[in-house]
Motif scaffolding. Structure first.
Motif, mmCIF file in Angstrom:
data_model
loop_
_atom_site.group_PDB
_atom_site.id
_atom_site.type_symbol
_atom_site.label_atom_id
_atom_site.label_comp_id
_atom_site.label_asym_id
_atom_site.label_seq_id
_atom_site.Cartn_x
_atom_site.Cartn_y
_atom_site.Cartn_z
ATOM 1 N N SER A 1 0.881 -1.226 0.076
ATOM 2 C CA SER A 1 -0.130 0.033 -0.026
ATOM 3 C C SER A 1 0.822 1.284 0.106
ATOM 4 C CB SER A 1 -0.851 0.168 1.464
ATOM 5 O OG SER A 1 -1.552 1.302 1.223
ATOM 6 N N ARG A 2 0.172 2.350 -0.546
ATOM 7 C CA ARG A 2 0.889 3.464 -0.513
ATOM 8 C C ARG A 2 0.234 4.391 0.414
ATOM 9 N NH1 ARG A 2 4.417 4.607 -5.127
ATOM 10 N NH2 ARG A 2 4.099 6.881 -4.557
ATOM 11 N N ASN A 3 -0.731 4.067 1.107
ATOM 12 C CA ASN A 3 -1.448 4.701 2.044
ATOM 13 C C ASN A 3 -0.519 5.019 3.461
ATOM 14 O OD1 ASN A 3 -3.302 4.692 4.557
ATOM 15 N ND2 ASN A 3 -4.563 5.467 3.024
ATOM 16 N N MET A 4 -0.408 6.155 3.886
ATOM 17 C CA MET A 4 0.369 6.428 5.129
ATOM 18 C C MET A 4 -0.031 5.571 6.234
ATOM 19 S SD MET A 4 3.407 7.689 4.177
ATOM 20 C CE MET A 4 3.337 7.036 2.700
ATOM 21 N N ASP A 5 -1.365 5.491 6.430
ATOM 22 C CA ASP A 5 -1.911 4.834 7.448
ATOM 23 C C ASP A 5 -1.558 3.210 7.491
ATOM 24 O OD1 ASP A 5 -3.104 6.903 8.856
ATOM 25 O OD2 ASP A 5 -5.060 6.867 7.673
ATOM 26 N N ASP A 6 -1.769 2.850 6.340
ATOM 27 C CA ASP A 6 -1.127 1.260 6.168
ATOM 28 C C ASP A 6 0.347 1.078 6.421
ATOM 29 O OD1 ASP A 6 -3.775 0.531 5.590
ATOM 30 O OD2 ASP A 6 -3.233 0.484 3.204
ATOM 31 N N ARG A 7 0.995 2.020 5.862
ATOM 32 C CA ARG A 7 2.535 2.027 6.270
ATOM 33 C C ARG A 7 2.949 2.274 7.701
ATOM 34 N NH1 ARG A 7 5.809 3.239 1.453
ATOM 35 N NH2 ARG A 7 4.683 2.114 -0.112
ATOM 36 N N LYS A 8 2.068 2.907 8.416
ATOM 37 C CA LYS A 8 2.497 2.996 9.725
ATOM 38 C C LYS A 8 1.825 1.975 10.551
ATOM 39 C CE LYS A 8 0.375 5.803 13.509
ATOM 40 N NZ LYS A 8 -0.449 6.761 13.949
ATOM 41 N N ARG A 9 0.979 1.344 10.019
ATOM 42 C CA ARG A 9 0.473 -0.044 10.575
ATOM 43 C C ARG A 9 1.492 -1.069 10.078
ATOM 44 N NH1 ARG A 9 -4.440 0.649 9.925
ATOM 45 N NH2 ARG A 9 -4.434 0.437 7.745
ATOM 46 N N LEU A 10 2.122 -1.199 9.048
ATOM 47 C CA LEU A 10 3.039 -2.126 8.753
ATOM 48 C C LEU A 10 4.251 -1.843 9.363
ATOM 49 C CD1 LEU A 10 4.153 -4.266 6.605
ATOM 50 C CD2 LEU A 10 5.102 -2.310 5.157
ATOM 51 N N TRP A 11 4.591 -0.891 9.738
ATOM 52 C CA TRP A 11 5.900 -0.442 10.780
ATOM 53 C C TRP A 11 5.503 -1.210 12.142
ATOM 54 C CZ3 TRP A 11 10.984 0.756 9.954
ATOM 55 C CH2 TRP A 11 11.331 1.487 8.829
ATOM 56 N N GLY A 12 4.460 -0.980 12.616
ATOM 57 C CA GLY A 12 4.210 -1.515 13.858
ATOM 58 C C GLY A 12 4.024 -2.972 13.874
ATOM 59 N N ARG A 13 3.514 -3.447 12.844
ATOM 60 C CA ARG A 13 3.569 -5.148 12.731
ATOM 61 C C ARG A 13 4.949 -5.616 12.360
ATOM 62 N NH1 ARG A 13 -0.812 -6.916 8.745
ATOM 63 N NH2 ARG A 13 -0.145 -9.007 9.792
ATOM 64 N N ALA A 14 5.770 -5.034 11.362
ATOM 65 C CA ALA A 14 7.237 -5.233 11.450
ATOM 66 C C ALA A 14 7.897 -5.295 12.574
ATOM 67 C CB ALA A 14 7.920 -4.054 10.455
ATOM 68 N N ARG A 15 7.519 -4.339 13.618
ATOM 69 C CA ARG A 15 8.394 -4.258 14.771
ATOM 70 C C ARG A 15 7.971 -5.398 15.549
ATOM 71 N NH1 ARG A 15 6.182 -1.421 19.313
ATOM 72 N NH2 ARG A 15 7.802 -1.061 20.988
ATOM 73 N N ALA A 16 6.886 -5.806 15.721
ATOM 74 C CA ALA A 16 6.395 -6.829 16.399
ATOM 75 C C ALA A 16 6.803 -8.158 16.145
ATOM 76 C CB ALA A 16 4.714 -7.017 16.484
ATOM 77 N N LEU A 17 6.883 -8.160 14.676
ATOM 78 C CA LEU A 17 7.472 -9.424 14.196
ATOM 79 C C LEU A 17 8.985 -9.555 14.496
ATOM 80 C CD1 LEU A 17 7.301 -11.719 12.001
ATOM 81 C CD2 LEU A 17 7.589 -10.199 10.156
ATOM 82 N N ILE A 18 9.711 -8.437 14.467
ATOM 83 C CA ILE A 18 11.138 -8.600 14.747
ATOM 84 C C ILE A 18 11.309 -8.903 16.188
ATOM 85 C CG2 ILE A 18 13.148 -7.260 15.516
ATOM 86 C CD1 ILE A 18 13.169 -7.393 12.489
ATOM 87 N N ARG A 19 10.367 -8.477 17.103
ATOM 88 C CA ARG A 19 10.194 -9.022 18.466
ATOM 89 C C ARG A 19 10.276 -10.368 18.637
ATOM 90 N NH1 ARG A 19 7.813 -3.860 21.822
ATOM 91 N NH2 ARG A 19 9.696 -2.656 21.975
ATOM 92 N N ALA A 20 8.986 -10.755 18.142
ATOM 93 C CA ALA A 20 8.638 -12.348 17.799
ATOM 94 C C ALA A 20 9.911 -13.258 17.454
ATOM 95 C CB ALA A 20 7.446 -12.387 16.979
ATOM 96 N N ILE A 21 10.398 -12.771 16.326
ATOM 97 C CA ILE A 21 11.584 -13.683 15.786
ATOM 98 C C ILE A 21 12.673 -13.759 16.838
ATOM 99 C CG2 ILE A 21 13.423 -13.772 14.088
ATOM 100 C CD1 ILE A 21 11.251 -12.549 12.119
ATOM 101 N N ALA A 22 12.749 -12.447 17.527
ATOM 102 C CA ALA A 22 14.026 -12.346 18.432
ATOM 103 C C ALA A 22 13.759 -13.157 19.636
ATOM 104 C CB ALA A 22 14.341 -10.916 18.923
ATOM 105 N N SER A 23 12.561 -13.392 20.004
ATOM 106 C CA SER A 23 12.208 -14.337 21.311
ATOM 107 C C SER A 23 12.342 -15.487 21.017
ATOM 108 C CB SER A 23 10.883 -13.865 21.728
ATOM 109 O OG SER A 23 9.674 -14.050 20.868
ATOM 110 N N ILE A 24 12.307 -16.311 19.838
ATOM 111 C CA ILE A 24 12.217 -17.853 19.372
ATOM 112 C C ILE A 24 13.574 -18.228 19.961
ATOM 113 C CG2 ILE A 24 12.391 -19.366 17.813
ATOM 114 C CD1 ILE A 24 10.737 -17.346 16.063
#
Length: 115
Positions: free
Chosen positions: A92-115
């Motif tokens: 998406s090029r929508n900034m609200d979607d991009r903001k949501r993507l950054w939050g999800r990416a941050r959570a994903l990194i934390r999830a991967i790092a906790s494995i």
């Protein structure tokens, strides 16, 4: 290797959000703006000579980024990439979607790092 599910409503807490983006108070600093204008004199010249509608600047400023070690292994980077590109917001090029993507990416990194 499997990873925990990342919640769609994962968001950055407001107290952390201020660490990202534009430092608006600094933009009001005369000292900072004078330095910016001295260091980027060609930027305004380029715009006035070539007001291109393509939004592509005729000159790119050099930004040096120090080398750093990635906290993830190669396998973990592959897991991150495989999971991030299937998220709808990724395309998406929508900034609200991009903001949501950054939050999800941050959570994903934390999830991967906790494995």
């Amino acid at each position: 290797m499997s990873i925990p599910t990342v919640a769609d409503d994962e968001h950055i807490p407001p107290e952390e959000l201020s660490r990202y983006g534009v430092d608006w108070p600094e933009l009001d600093s005369r000292h900072v703006m004078e330095h910016h204008n001295r260091a980027n004199t060609h930027d305004m010249d380029d715009i006035s000579v070539n007001p291109s509608p393509s939004r592509r600047p005729p000159h790119l400023s050099l930004v040096e980024v120090p080398q750093f070690d990635c906290p993830l292994t190669s396998d973990e980077v592959d897991i991150f990439n495989d999971n991030i590109i299937v998220m709808q917001e990724y395309y998406s090029r929508n900034m609200d979607d991009r903001k949501r993507l950054w939050g999800r990416a941050r959570a994903l990194i934390r999830a991967i790092a906790s494995i």
